[in-house]
Design an enzyme around this catalytic site. Sequence first.
Site, mmCIF file in Angstrom:
data_model
loop_
_atom_site.group_PDB
_atom_site.id
_atom_site.type_symbol
_atom_site.label_atom_id
_atom_site.label_comp_id
_atom_site.label_asym_id
_atom_site.label_seq_id
_atom_site.Cartn_x
_atom_site.Cartn_y
_atom_site.Cartn_z
ATOM 1 N N HIS A 169 0.836 -1.194 0.000
ATOM 2 C CA HIS A 169 0.000 0.000 0.000
ATOM 3 C C HIS A 169 0.874 1.247 0.000
ATOM 4 O O HIS A 169 1.932 1.276 0.610
ATOM 5 C CB HIS A 169 -0.867 0.045 1.266
ATOM 6 N N ALA A 176 20.967 -18.433 3.654
ATOM 7 C CA ALA A 176 19.745 -18.673 4.425
ATOM 8 C C ALA A 176 19.440 -17.501 5.352
ATOM 9 O O ALA A 176 20.337 -16.930 5.969
ATOM 10 C CB ALA A 176 19.891 -19.955 5.233
ATOM 11 N N ARG A 234 17.896 -4.855 -2.256
ATOM 12 C CA ARG A 234 18.421 -4.159 -3.437
ATOM 13 C C ARG A 234 19.074 -5.177 -4.368
ATOM 14 O O ARG A 234 19.276 -6.346 -3.989
ATOM 15 C CB ARG A 234 19.421 -3.093 -3.024
ATOM 16 N N ARG A 263 31.671 -12.257 -0.746
ATOM 17 C CA ARG A 263 32.806 -12.671 -1.568
ATOM 18 C C ARG A 263 32.329 -12.994 -2.972
ATOM 19 O O ARG A 263 31.155 -13.263 -3.201
ATOM 20 C CB ARG A 263 33.538 -13.856 -0.963
#
Length: 108
Positions: free
Chosen positions: A32, A80, A86, A103
Amino acid sequence: MNIGSDFVTHDHVEIGNDVMISSSVSFIGNDHSFDELGMTIQDQKLLPRALVRLEGDNLIGFGTIILGNVTIGQGTIVGAGSLVTRDLPPNTVCVGRPARPIRNRAEK
């Protein structure tokens, strides 16, 4: 492509070749609008659905949450429990909340 149990998506998704998505992974997109202070969030309009793009040869670890409009680069592994907020670059191992590269996969 392999997708584990309890996978949830609320986004548009583009998935390349040879992608593995572990169990309990969620792709959560825009929801929303909330910019109008004189209006409840519930009464504000829904935003357009987000796009999550997995370029291919990816492993998305157990319990990862991917938010909004992001691209996960070719060959990237997301550890995990990560929270992807981003774009993540190709051929990297990324972990954390928010997920960040730790890495390059070519490094030993």
